[in-house]
Design a protein around this motif. Structure first.
Motif, PDB file in Angstrom:
ATOM      1  N   TRP A   1       0.786  -1.229   0.000  1.00 51.95           N
ATOM      2  CA  TRP A   1       0.000   0.000   0.000  1.00 51.95           C
ATOM      3  C   TRP A   1       0.818   1.280   0.000  1.00 51.95           C
ATOM      4  O   TRP A   1       0.290   2.347  -0.334  1.00 51.95           O
ATOM      5  N   ASN A   2       2.088   1.204   0.400  1.00 50.22           N
ATOM      6  CA  ASN A   2       2.864   2.432   0.587  1.00 50.22           C
ATOM      7  C   ASN A   2       4.185   2.458  -0.165  1.00 50.22           C
ATOM      8  O   ASN A   2       5.043   3.302   0.114  1.00 50.22           O
TER       9      ASN A   2
ATOM     10  N   ARG B   1      -0.918   3.035  13.281  1.00 48.78           N
ATOM     11  CA  ARG B   1      -1.035   2.236  14.495  1.00 48.78           C
ATOM     12  C   ARG B   1      -1.415   3.112  15.690  1.00 48.78           C
ATOM     13  O   ARG B   1      -2.262   2.736  16.507  1.00 48.78           O
ATOM     14  N   THR B   2      -0.806   4.280  15.802  1.00 54.99           N
ATOM     15  CA  THR B   2      -1.064   5.149  16.948  1.00 54.99           C
ATOM     16  C   THR B   2      -2.515   5.618  16.967  1.00 54.99           C
ATOM     17  O   THR B   2      -3.190   5.554  17.999  1.00 54.99           O
ATOM     18  N   VAL B   3      -2.997   6.087  15.822  1.00 56.35           N
ATOM     19  CA  VAL B   3      -4.384   6.557  15.759  1.00 56.35           C
ATOM     20  C   VAL B   3      -5.348   5.410  16.039  1.00 56.35           C
ATOM     21  O   VAL B   3      -6.346   5.575  16.759  1.00 56.35           O
ATOM     22  N   LYS B   4      -5.070   4.246  15.508  1.00 59.27           N
ATOM     23  CA  LYS B   4      -5.952   3.096  15.725  1.00 59.27           C
ATOM     24  C   LYS B   4      -5.988   2.694  17.191  1.00 59.27           C
ATOM     25  O   LYS B   4      -7.063   2.477  17.769  1.00 59.27           O
TER      26      LYS B   4
ATOM     27  N   VAL C   1      -9.882   4.545  15.283  1.00 57.76           N
ATOM     28  CA  VAL C   1     -10.071   5.005  13.914  1.00 57.76           C
ATOM     29  C   VAL C   1      -8.980   4.411  13.030  1.00 57.76           C
ATOM     30  O   VAL C   1      -7.796   4.485  13.360  1.00 57.76           O
ATOM     31  N   THR C   2      -9.369   3.829  11.906  1.00 54.54           N
ATOM     32  CA  THR C   2      -8.405   3.234  10.988  1.00 54.54           C
ATOM     33  C   THR C   2      -8.355   4.039   9.692  1.00 54.54           C
ATOM     34  O   THR C   2      -9.327   4.691   9.314  1.00 54.54           O
ATOM     35  N   PHE C   3      -7.230   3.966   9.036  1.00 52.73           N
ATOM     36  CA  PHE C   3      -7.077   4.693   7.773  1.00 52.73           C
ATOM     37  C   PHE C   3      -7.924   4.058   6.685  1.00 52.73           C
ATOM     38  O   PHE C   3      -8.546   4.747   5.884  1.00 52.73           O
ATOM     39  N   ARG C   4      -7.942   2.726   6.647  1.00 57.67           N
ATOM     40  CA  ARG C   4      -8.774   1.987   5.702  1.00 57.67           C
ATOM     41  C   ARG C   4      -9.711   1.068   6.487  1.00 57.67           C
ATOM     42  O   ARG C   4      -9.379   0.633   7.588  1.00 57.67           O
ATOM     43  N   PRO C   5     -10.883   0.753   5.938  1.00 58.09           N
ATOM     44  CA  PRO C   5     -11.759  -0.215   6.606  1.00 58.09           C
ATOM     45  C   PRO C   5     -11.027  -1.538   6.799  1.00 58.09           C
ATOM     46  O   PRO C   5     -10.315  -2.000   5.910  1.00 58.09           O
ATOM     47  N   GLU C   6     -11.202  -2.138   7.966  1.00 58.28           N
ATOM     48  CA  GLU C   6     -10.515  -3.383   8.266  1.00 58.28           C
ATOM     49  C   GLU C   6     -11.517  -4.488   8.584  1.00 58.28           C
ATOM     50  O   GLU C   6     -12.700  -4.226   8.818  1.00 58.28           O
TER      51      GLU C   6
END
Length: 387
Positions: free
Chosen positions: A326-327, A355-358, A363-368
């Protein structure tokens, strides 16, 4: 009397810089970028970049604020967008524009401005500033109450140089210099290859590029150190700088684990000197010694705590595949070791931010995946539950 600092007017404080975003932010108050903007002290990091500018933004044409361009560079890695494409992305993505600090009607910096900024970082040893951002994400997580664990796991990841191997062979045969002289050939063992005629044979697998040596905190999945070297550097030789950086973060580390590449007497001695324990996988010769020295290693392998820690080693490889997919970590964006260091640091900054935000908010950057397949966590700050 000295001149005061002045920057490009991004429209902050105007109607289009604040009020025009209010309804959008109201609908997306739990968006990844909104939370990340509050979590990290971007302005302080930007101020550390001012020495990279001649006159520190007091003379000449007003530049863009450093944190604005740093955020733009960060977004290019977060969304895996090239610097050239980032210009359009930042101009058309409303939340990205807000995150950067631009007014709705203010055009994004062009790609050449971003490229000049990135090269200034590389030319002026600006990786220290990127290292500052890397560390700030970890320290921000600590300040917010994220509990780091006692076990660190070591591993390295290869990144393929931005070269065509067939053309590189032609350059060599013609006596021309390589496209990327800093890239090193790495031999990664042999594998079974089936030919077009159906026959199979063992061939040596080689790669040309660079390495990022990492230490990951098992409890959080956060990469606490990313140390960049040539691709042929030995993993065990990277332990000293990795440990030095980890030590400076003040983490509650009690043990280090890793695969057999880290089964090194010098590493064991350094761990013992600091009162740390090992969870490193042992080479066979440790158990096959003909003298009493093997008893120490046999006792270690029989220790339940050692076995439990060693079973966590696989976690260190989890982010590598994600970051390659992805990156863009699978292939170098640029040519040269210094430029690869920029890529590696920015890529792992992206991982740590996710990881920190999650872990703090859910909250995740992409749906998991959810349910049994999803990662079960209790957000520290309880902003959003994943249940």
């Amino acid at each position: 009397m000295g001149h005061s600092q002045r920057f490009h007017d991004s429209g902050s404080g105007s109607f289009f810089g604040d009020m025009a975003y209010e309804r959008v932010l109201g609908r997306h108050r739990h968006h990844f970028l909104v939370i990340l903007n509050e979590l990290i002290d971007w302005k302080r990091i930007g101020e550390e970049l001012l020495p990279l500018y001649k006159g520190q933004a007091r003379r000449g044409r007003p530049p863009y604020e450093p944190q604005l361009l740093l955020k733009m560079l960060f977004l290019s890695y977060l969304y895996n967008v090239s610097e050239r494409s980032m210009e359009e992305f930042a101009d058309t993505n409303l939340l990205a524009k807000w995150f950067m600090g631009l007014a709705v009607d203010d055009p994004a910096p062009d790609h050449s401005t971003l490229r000049v900024f990135r090269r200034r970082l590389e030319r002026e040893r600006g990786e220290n500033a990127l290292q500052g951002l890397f560390d700030e994400v970890i320290l921000a997580a600590k300040r917010a109450g994220l509990a780091f664990g006692e076990l660190q796991v070591l591993d390295s990841v290869h990144t393929q140089a931005d070269v065509d191997l067939a053309k590189e062979k032609e350059r060599h045969e013609e006596g021309r210099p390589p496209r990327d002289p800093d890239a090193r050939v790495v031999r990664k063992g042999k594998r079974r290859v089936v030919k077009a005629d159906g026959t199979a044979q063992m061939e040596e697998v080689t790669s040309r590029g660079y390495k990022t040596h990492t230490a990951q905190n098992v409890a959080t999945g956060i990469v606490t150190t990313a140390h960049v070297t040539h691709g042929n550097a030995a993993d065990n030789k990277a332990f000293v700088p990795i440990r030095a950086h980890d030590r400076g973060l003040g983490l509650p580390i009690r043990a280090y684990g890793g695969d057999k590449a880290y089964d090194d007497t010098d590493i064991y001695s350094r761990l013992e000197q600091e009162g740390l324990e090992t969870a490193i996988s042992l080479r066979n010769f440790r158990r096959e010694k003909k003298d009493e020295n093997k008893e120490h290693w046999l006792a270690l392998e029989a220790d339940p705590k050692y076995q439990a820690r060693k079973e966590q080693r696989y976690r260190v490889e989890q982010p590598f595949g994600t970051l390659k997919r992805w990156n863009g970590l699978g292939r170098c964006r640029y040519v040269g070791l210094e430029r690869y260091r920029t890529q590696a640091l920015m890529t792992f900054i992206v991982h740590n931010c996710k990881r920190t935000v999650k872990l703090l908010t859910g909250v995740t950057f992409r749906p998991e995946a959810r349910g049994a397949k999803g990662e079960q966590i209790t957000p520290v700050l309880g902003v959003m539950s994943l249940a």
